[in-house]
Design a protein around this motif. Sequence first.
Motif, PDB file in Angstrom:
ATOM      1  N   LYS A  51       0.838  -1.203   0.000  1.00 21.25           N
ATOM      2  CA  LYS A  51       0.000   0.000   0.000  1.00 21.25           C
ATOM      3  C   LYS A  51       0.870   1.249   0.000  1.00 21.25           C
ATOM      4  CE  LYS A  51      -3.385   2.717   2.491  1.00 21.25           C
ATOM      5  NZ  LYS A  51      -3.982   3.079   3.771  1.00 21.25           N
ATOM      6  N   SER A  59       5.809   4.984 -16.586  1.00 22.57           N
ATOM      7  CA  SER A  59       4.853   6.040 -16.958  1.00 22.57           C
ATOM      8  C   SER A  59       5.171   7.289 -16.166  1.00 22.57           C
ATOM      9  CB  SER A  59       3.417   5.607 -16.611  1.00 22.57           C
ATOM     10  OG  SER A  59       3.056   4.416 -17.236  1.00 22.57           O
ATOM     11  N   GLY A  62       2.581   9.972 -16.009  1.00 24.68           N
ATOM     12  CA  GLY A  62       1.386   9.461 -15.345  1.00 24.68           C
ATOM     13  C   GLY A  62       1.546   9.401 -13.840  1.00 24.68           C
ATOM     14  N   GLY A  65       2.068  12.919 -12.191  1.00 27.65           N
ATOM     15  CA  GLY A  65       0.793  13.631 -12.106  1.00 27.65           C
ATOM     16  C   GLY A  65      -0.095  13.021 -11.042  1.00 27.65           C
ATOM     17  N   LEU A  66      -0.098  11.700 -10.982  1.00 27.43           N
ATOM     18  CA  LEU A  66      -0.893  11.014  -9.963  1.00 27.43           C
ATOM     19  C   LEU A  66      -0.425  11.426  -8.565  1.00 27.43           C
ATOM     20  CD1 LEU A  66      -1.995   7.319 -10.103  1.00 27.43           C
ATOM     21  CD2 LEU A  66      -1.035   8.223  -8.002  1.00 27.43           C
ATOM     22  N   GLY A  67       0.883  11.498  -8.386  1.00 26.81           N
ATOM     23  CA  GLY A  67       1.419  11.918  -7.087  1.00 26.81           C
ATOM     24  C   GLY A  67       1.006  13.347  -6.751  1.00 26.81           C
ATOM     25  N   GLY A  69      -1.651  14.986  -7.835  1.00 26.87           N
ATOM     26  CA  GLY A  69      -3.079  14.964  -7.501  1.00 26.87           C
ATOM     27  C   GLY A  69      -3.305  14.444  -6.090  1.00 26.87           C
ATOM     28  N   ALA A  70      -2.565  13.397  -5.718  1.00 27.02           N
ATOM     29  CA  ALA A  70      -2.693  12.834  -4.367  1.00 27.02           C
ATOM     30  C   ALA A  70      -2.229  13.846  -3.325  1.00 27.02           C
ATOM     31  CB  ALA A  70      -1.893  11.540  -4.271  1.00 27.02           C
ATOM     32  N   CYS A  73      -4.681  16.361  -2.491  1.00 30.93           N
ATOM     33  CA  CYS A  73      -5.793  15.815  -1.702  1.00 30.93           C
ATOM     34  C   CYS A  73      -5.313  15.249  -0.367  1.00 30.93           C
ATOM     35  CB  CYS A  73      -6.528  14.760  -2.518  1.00 30.93           C
ATOM     36  SG  CYS A  73      -7.299  15.443  -3.997  1.00 30.93           S
ATOM     37  N   LEU A  75      -2.219  13.756   0.733  1.00 26.08           N
ATOM     38  CA  LEU A  75      -1.153  12.780   0.980  1.00 26.08           C
ATOM     39  C   LEU A  75       0.210  13.445   0.785  1.00 26.08           C
ATOM     40  CD1 LEU A  75      -2.574   9.555  -0.736  1.00 26.08           C
ATOM     41  CD2 LEU A  75      -2.899  10.356   1.612  1.00 26.08           C
TER      42      LEU A  75
ATOM     43  N   THR B 151      -6.621  11.193 -11.458  1.00 27.67           N
ATOM     44  CA  THR B 151      -6.318   9.818 -11.067  1.00 27.67           C
ATOM     45  C   THR B 151      -5.651   9.807  -9.691  1.00 27.67           C
ATOM     46  OG1 THR B 151      -6.037   9.383 -13.429  1.00 27.67           O
ATOM     47  CG2 THR B 151      -5.215   7.706 -11.925  1.00 27.67           C
ATOM     48  N   GLY B 152      -4.823  10.824  -9.442  1.00 23.17           N
ATOM     49  CA  GLY B 152      -4.159  10.945  -8.138  1.00 23.17           C
ATOM     50  C   GLY B 152      -5.131  11.288  -7.018  1.00 23.17           C
ATOM     51  N   PHE B 155      -6.619   8.157  -6.174  1.00 20.42           N
ATOM     52  CA  PHE B 155      -5.637   7.377  -5.406  1.00 20.42           C
ATOM     53  C   PHE B 155      -5.694   7.783  -3.937  1.00 20.42           C
ATOM     54  CE2 PHE B 155      -1.528   6.892  -3.420  1.00 20.42           C
ATOM     55  CZ  PHE B 155      -1.081   5.646  -3.821  1.00 20.42           C
ATOM     56  N   ALA B 156      -5.765   9.105  -3.687  1.00 19.85           N
ATOM     57  CA  ALA B 156      -5.806   9.595  -2.301  1.00 19.85           C
ATOM     58  C   ALA B 156      -7.065   9.099  -1.591  1.00 19.85           C
ATOM     59  CB  ALA B 156      -5.740  11.128  -2.282  1.00 19.85           C
ATOM     60  N   TYR B 159      -6.495   5.457  -0.779  1.00 18.52           N
ATOM     61  CA  TYR B 159      -5.452   5.342   0.249  1.00 18.52           C
ATOM     62  C   TYR B 159      -6.035   5.640   1.624  1.00 18.52           C
ATOM     63  CZ  TYR B 159      -0.706   6.008   2.220  1.00 18.52           C
ATOM     64  OH  TYR B 159       0.468   5.915   2.959  1.00 18.52           O
ATOM     65  N   GLU B 182      -1.408   6.858 -20.054  1.00 14.68           N
ATOM     66  CA  GLU B 182      -0.741   6.523 -18.793  1.00 14.68           C
ATOM     67  C   GLU B 182      -1.726   6.515 -17.631  1.00 14.68           C
ATOM     68  OE1 GLU B 182       2.961   8.561 -18.077  1.00 14.68           O
ATOM     69  OE2 GLU B 182       3.445   8.606 -20.207  1.00 14.68           O
ATOM     70  N   ALA B 183      -2.593   7.530 -17.594  1.00 13.38           N
ATOM     71  CA  ALA B 183      -3.511   7.646 -16.466  1.00 13.38           C
ATOM     72  C   ALA B 183      -4.579   6.550 -16.508  1.00 13.38           C
ATOM     73  CB  ALA B 183      -4.163   9.026 -16.468  1.00 13.38           C
ATOM     74  N   ASN B 185      -4.295   3.579 -17.715  1.00 10.62           N
ATOM     75  CA  ASN B 185      -3.665   2.328 -17.310  1.00 10.62           C
ATOM     76  C   ASN B 185      -3.452   2.272 -15.806  1.00 10.62           C
ATOM     77  OD1 ASN B 185      -2.261  -0.214 -17.861  1.00 10.62           O
ATOM     78  ND2 ASN B 185      -0.440   0.914 -17.231  1.00 10.62           N
ATOM     79  N   LEU B 186      -2.930   3.356 -15.233  1.00 10.35           N
ATOM     80  CA  LEU B 186      -2.684   3.386 -13.777  1.00 10.35           C
ATOM     81  C   LEU B 186      -3.999   3.224 -13.012  1.00 10.35           C
ATOM     82  CD1 LEU B 186      -0.060   6.279 -13.677  1.00 10.35           C
ATOM     83  CD2 LEU B 186       0.346   3.943 -12.886  1.00 10.35           C
ATOM     84  N   LEU B 189      -5.165  -0.414 -13.410  1.00 12.46           N
ATOM     85  CA  LEU B 189      -4.192  -1.318 -12.781  1.00 12.46           C
ATOM     86  C   LEU B 189      -4.378  -1.325 -11.262  1.00 12.46           C
ATOM     87  CD1 LEU B 189      -1.568  -3.001 -13.468  1.00 12.46           C
ATOM     88  CD2 LEU B 189      -0.286  -0.905 -12.983  1.00 12.46           C
ATOM     89  N   TRP B 190      -4.627  -0.145 -10.709  1.00 14.23           N
ATOM     90  CA  TRP B 190      -4.744  -0.025  -9.237  1.00 14.23           C
ATOM     91  C   TRP B 190      -6.199   0.098  -8.791  1.00 14.23           C
ATOM     92  CZ3 TRP B 190      -0.284   4.144  -8.850  1.00 14.23           C
ATOM     93  CH2 TRP B 190       0.939   3.507  -9.150  1.00 14.23           C
TER      94      TRP B 190
END
Lengths: 325, 353
Positions: A51, A59, A62, A65-67, A69-70, A73, A75, B151-152, B155-156, B159, B182-183, B185-186, B189-190
């Motif tokens: 986790k 990626s 990808g 950007g995901l990080g 965004g997290a 919010c 994290l 997507t992030g 994820f948050a 989490y 990329e987004a 797929n991520l 995938l998750w």
Amino acid sequence: MPEIQFREALRQAMVEEMERDETVFLMGEEVGEYNGAYKVSEGMLARFGPKRIIDTPISEAGFCGLGIGAAMCGLRPIVEFMSWSFSWVAIDQLVNNAANVRYMSGGQFRVPIVFRGGNGIAHQLGATHSHRMDAVYSRIPGLIVVAPSNPYDAKGLLKTSIRCDDPVIFLESEMMLNDRGEVPAEEYTLPLGVADVKRTGSDVTIISWSKCMKYALKAAEMLEAEDIDAEVIDLRTLRPLDEQTISQSIRKTHRCVIVDEDWPYCGMGAGILEKVYQHCFDDLDAPVKRVCSEDVPSPYNHYLELQMQPNPEKVVAAVKEVCYR
Amino acid sequence: MNVTEPTANMSINTMEQPRVKRQIKAKSKERARELLRMMMLIRRFEERTYQEYTRPGQRIGGFCHLYSGQEAVAVGISAVFQKGKDYLITAYRDHGHSLALGMDPKAAMAEMFGRATGCSKGKGGSMHFFEVENGNLGGHGIVGSQIPLGTGAAFALKYKGIPGCCFTLFGDGAINQGVHNEALNLASLWRLPVVFIVENNKVAMGTQVERASAERELERRGSGYNMPYRAFDGNDLDEVIEVVGDAAERARKGEGPTYLVANTYRFRGHSMSDAMKYRSKEELERARLRDPIILYEQRLLQQGIITTRDSEEMESEVRQIVDEAVKFADTSPHPEPEELYTDILSEKYPLHK
């Protein structure tokens, strides 16, 4: 005091901060099951589970950007680049999103995220894998750029970077990961935005950071034999720059050499040089000299690669020039 | 929701007239009236923005992209949006989504006027509306760049164990960007709680879908990621509520992302400087027949949920709200010069922590 490797110092910082704060997690290519491409995150998957130690596909845009965004919010991601050279494909995410979102939203969002990994020339990786990203990110308002030179600084600076509410670009070097240094067993942190005078001297100020600090310190030793007493400043943070420590030193020595492995034109040293002239022009007894990489793509051949980069001899020559020796 | 067979990508010429008798999907009659009123507000807001942008002594600057014609998408999402848990992120055509999520039209108009009272204190402009307390993660200026951010956010949520989802919107132009792949797929995938929504208004600036995407059935661009995908009529508010609502529930239950293509149409140009030479008058006239506001209004009238008088009253209310928003924006102060240097970093440096 225990002596540990640079990579262990990085790992200790991440492990301690993950134990301290549930919202901290590590994400990147091969950080988990492979135990880290350079073994920085070795054992962390076993300790924290999937986790919080997250293997990503290849990626970069990808998962950066995901990080981000997290982080927007709530994290606190640590994103590992296998090499900072790979951040070119994610640069829109770092520059337009990580750095800008707070300003564009009128201060509504914080982006507490650390991007870290090996920066600069390693060993015969050729032009695509040897980029120095120091200046690329240090010119961006909204980012913090940290570049430690030894295990003690690396641990203390990385811990503060993880606690920092702003996006931090944390530049390491594959060539330093095996370096050993004393790191106290008890907890400590180091401030961001504060340079460190690694050696005091009176004749010349040598400014450097990261991997090139070794060349600067070695050159200072060699210069002793020539009766030149060099002061060596380790910037540690490239943005925001500790202009005060630089100015104080140059007002004492009146001479300055800047050492880094970035390219000469518009490189990191050029930005620092501008600050030196802005604050210390009248204090200087000689024009500032820069020792940096040659203005060429990074070559594959071992000898050409060495020829391209700064080394202690080049630093000694530059110092003698500014000292008119 | 099951993976659906790809359907023909509805062009404005082939889209069927929506079923007037369709069941209302809003939670109550009152809610249905609110949704209609919100669509009217967005339309009025956008048309007034057009006037303000083009009038002499222009007070709105920069790039400005209007949402007229696409209202049912944002308003339909707002009908299933769970405030406090869900997030929404979109591209630069962001006024409609922001208003639908509850942004004060005054703060929205003031932002376009560049005033200190704007939703981003005059530092973001038309393309960068944000409102953290409404879960509005913003309008984003670089095409496709917001897809990984959404997507992030999902994820948050996962989490932290919050049963919400992130509505991640983008246009038909964005699906050709690398981060789209990329987004998606991520997210799959998750198994992240994302609802990807392509607002297919048929044209990326001036480039029609068929000149930009080798696959014309755009929902199929969501295939290959092991997640459900489908296209639907983005001009039919009840269909938006139903389809997006199902995908959101799926996400909130931990079943992963869904890829949706909302077929819609924008009545205005890409941005304010667009003369729309790439489409005919006839096409636009046909599109007007499928105006999402008129369609919903007709449905509510025919089902006795509103009267013509209600409708007229709503029109006059939203006109007044927008007039007040313009007045507010116009009389608001510009940011102080020192604001240039604030909101860049969260911390003070040197930073000891």
